[in-house]
Design a protein around this motif. Structure first.
Motif, short mmCIF file in Angstrom:
data_model
loop_
_atom_site.label_atom_id
_atom_site.label_comp_id
_atom_site.label_asym_id
_atom_site.label_seq_id
_atom_site.Cartn_x
_atom_site.Cartn_y
_atom_site.Cartn_z
N TYR A 135 -8.71 6.85 2.93
CA TYR A 135 -7.50 7.12 2.32
C TYR A 135 -7.38 8.49 2.70
CZ TYR A 135 -10.08 9.56 -1.59
OH TYR A 135 -10.98 10.28 -2.28
N ARG A 165 -1.99 10.22 -2.98
CA ARG A 165 -3.12 9.55 -2.12
C ARG A 165 -2.29 8.32 -1.68
NH1 ARG A 165 -8.53 8.25 -5.32
NH2 ARG A 165 -8.48 6.88 -3.87
N THR A 166 -3.06 7.94 -0.53
CA THR A 166 -2.67 6.78 -0.05
C THR A 166 -3.58 5.68 -0.71
OG1 THR A 166 -4.27 6.79 1.84
CG2 THR A 166 -2.10 7.64 2.28
N SER A 167 -3.18 4.59 -0.43
CA SER A 167 -4.18 3.30 -0.52
C SER A 167 -5.37 3.44 0.02
CB SER A 167 -3.61 1.96 -0.37
OG SER A 167 -3.08 2.01 1.11
N ILE A 168 -6.33 2.48 -0.06
CA ILE A 168 -7.70 2.64 0.65
C ILE A 168 -7.76 1.42 1.44
CG2 ILE A 168 -10.35 2.55 0.29
CD1 ILE A 168 -9.92 3.68 -2.64
N TRP A 175 -1.33 2.69 7.41
CA TRP A 175 -0.81 2.97 6.07
C TRP A 175 0.76 2.62 5.77
CZ3 TRP A 175 -4.51 6.49 7.35
CH2 TRP A 175 -5.79 6.34 6.54
#
Length: 492
Positions: free
Chosen positions: A239, A253-256, A265
């Motif tokens: 991420y 933060r982005t997703s995992i 993403w």
């Protein structure tokens, strides 16, 4: 006194006697009296250093050989403050109006050598009477606690002086005295009469206290490629954390992406920019771990000065262990990160005019809606908020499902927060409302840790149309509670 004598005296009576809004400030006059010998020297030195380069421009021209101050003193009599008026306003500024009178014995002689002949001009017996409005704004938590001094004259000043040329008193010429006196007063009024303003910056623009948002950075995290293998099965759970330098806000933060060394993403983020010349976007890629600390896969930064306003730029970044050029770990390939960045600066007149319409006009004359902007919500203070037991108030702001809150002020029924919150939007919030609620934070021992002390729902249509509102609202479900809120809309 008889009427005739009283009418002659009235102009000399201090403002604090004639007008109850003006306060007496004898202590300041005493301070000026004691400091005047030193202020006289200091001010005259400033005048000399300021005028010297101006005089030097004329030396050698028109037969002028020298220009200099032969005598320069402001005299022994200081100005006096005949009263001062202070305005109570809700904005983050202090507005005062001092009534100033100066019947001085200044003596200023300028000597001019022209074609080997020496001439002198003398200014004597300078007298001034003026009422300036002085505004200290904005008020900031950095000494001296204000960023600028703005001054303007609220009425035409009264000016009188004697002027001698070649030892002859020009002001003695019939009719000339009143003509020159009136002309000088008019020129001063034309330059500084309200609404014209003389602005003196006190704190540098680069100072953190005076920085204000100048635009929005749109970030799209597209994908990463060939990331390091951190898990036992030869995979990673990556991420990305994003942060703008110089900000205290939490990182976004982005997703995992589980078990993926080439994740995609295509996620969008917005950041408020205050200094595009120095700020950088920090990008950190991590491997998510359920138990232990997350492993760092790599990082990179993008300086905002490399962006062209309103143009989308794609960056393919080589991930590094650190920004230290001497770090040997940077030689190892850590993969690449692809991001798209667009910097949309705010329009210049949004701050100066204080008004922004949600409709703009294109080059062909067609109207179209603004594409978005930023909503600034400042929670100033509250009054008469009271809990059932102890009162430890804070404020919760809910807008479009996003909740933000101020710090808790312990044991206060009249708390002051002075906290600003930012919401970046894709379109003007013409039909939206913002929910603001004062809460009472109880101790953890209590069954109910929160208690509502009142709320208000504010329609944002007026904010979009006028650029800002600055109001005090009565809290719903509160006996006497009130809250002071400032809301601004700034379109990109």
């Amino acid at each position: 006194m008889d009427t005739k004598s009283l009418n002659k005296l009235l102009p000399e009576i201090p403002m604090w006697i004639k007008n109850p809004d003006y306060e007496r400030i004898d202590w300041l006059n005493q301070f000026l009296h004691d400091m005047w010998p030193y202020l006289d020297v200091a001010i005259c030195n400033i005048i000399r250093s300021t005028m010297k380069p101006i005089f030097d421009q004329y030396i050698g021209k028109y037969g002028i050989e020298t220009i200099e101050f032969e005598t320069l003193t402001l005299g022994t009599l200081p100005p006096t403050f005949q009263g001062i008026k202070v305005y109570e306003i809700q904005d983050k500024e202090l507005v005062i109006e001092p009534a100033i009178r100066w019947a001085g014995n200044a003596n200023i002689v300028v000597a001019l050598k022209l074609f080997h002949f020496k001439f002198s001009a003398q200014l004597i017996d300078l007298q001034l009477s003026l009422v300036p409005r002085v505004t200290l704004k904005p008020l900031v938590p950095t000494f001296p606690c204000f960023a600028n001094i703005n001054a303007s004259l609220m009425e035409k000043p009264k000016v009188d002086f004697g002027f001698k040329l070649l030892n002859g008193d020009l002001m003695a010429i019939p009719g000339l005295h009143h003509f020159v006196q009136d002309m000088v007063a008019k020129q001063i009024a034309n330059m500084y009469h309200w609404p014209r303003v003389l602005e003196l910056p006190i704190l540098e623009v680069s100072s953190g206290a005076t920085k204000r948002p100048v635009g929005i950075l749109n970030v799209k995290v597209v994908r990463a490629m060939n990331l390091l293998k951190m898990d036992l099965l030869g995979k990673s759970d990556p991420y990305v954390k994003l942060k703008l330098s110089g900000e205290r806000l939490r990182s976004k933060r982005t997703s995992i992406k589980m078990c993926n060394l080439n994740p995609e993403w295509n996620e969008n983020f917005k950041f408020v920019v205050k200094d595009p010349k120095t700020q950088v976007l920090e990008l950190h890629v991590f491997d998510w771990e359920k138990v232990k600390l997350h492993d760092k896969l790599g990082m990179q930064v993008v300086p905002l000065r490399s962006l062209t306003p309103h143009e989308t730029t794609t960056f393919t970044l080589d991930l590094l262990k650190s920004l230290n050029p001497n770090d040997a770990h940077n030689k190892k390939s850590r993969g690449k990160l692809v991001v798209e960045l667009t910097f949309d600066p705010f329009k210049e007149d949004n701050w100066s005019m204080g008004r922004q319409s949600c409709v703009q006009t294109g080059e062909d004359g067609d109207e179209f809606a603004s594409t978005g902007g930023m909503l600034l919500v400042t929670i100033e203070s509250a009054q008469d908020v009271e809990g059932k037991k102890k009162t430890n108030p804070n404020v919760e702001i809910v807008f479009k499902g996003e909740k933000k809150e101020t710090k808790v002020i312990k044991k206060s029924r009249d708390p002051r927060w002075d906290e600003e919150f930012q919401f970046t939007l894709d379109e003007p919030p013409m039909e939206d409302k913002i929910h603001i609620e004062v809460m009472n934070k109880r101790s953890r021992i209590s069954l109910h840790t929160k208690e509502s002390l009142g709320h208000v729902d504010i329609s944002l249509a007026d904010v979009v149309n006028n650029g800002r509102i600055n109001e005090t609202y009565h809290l719903i479900n509160s006996k006497n509670g009130m809250i002071h809120v400032e809301i601004k809309w700034i379109a990109t």
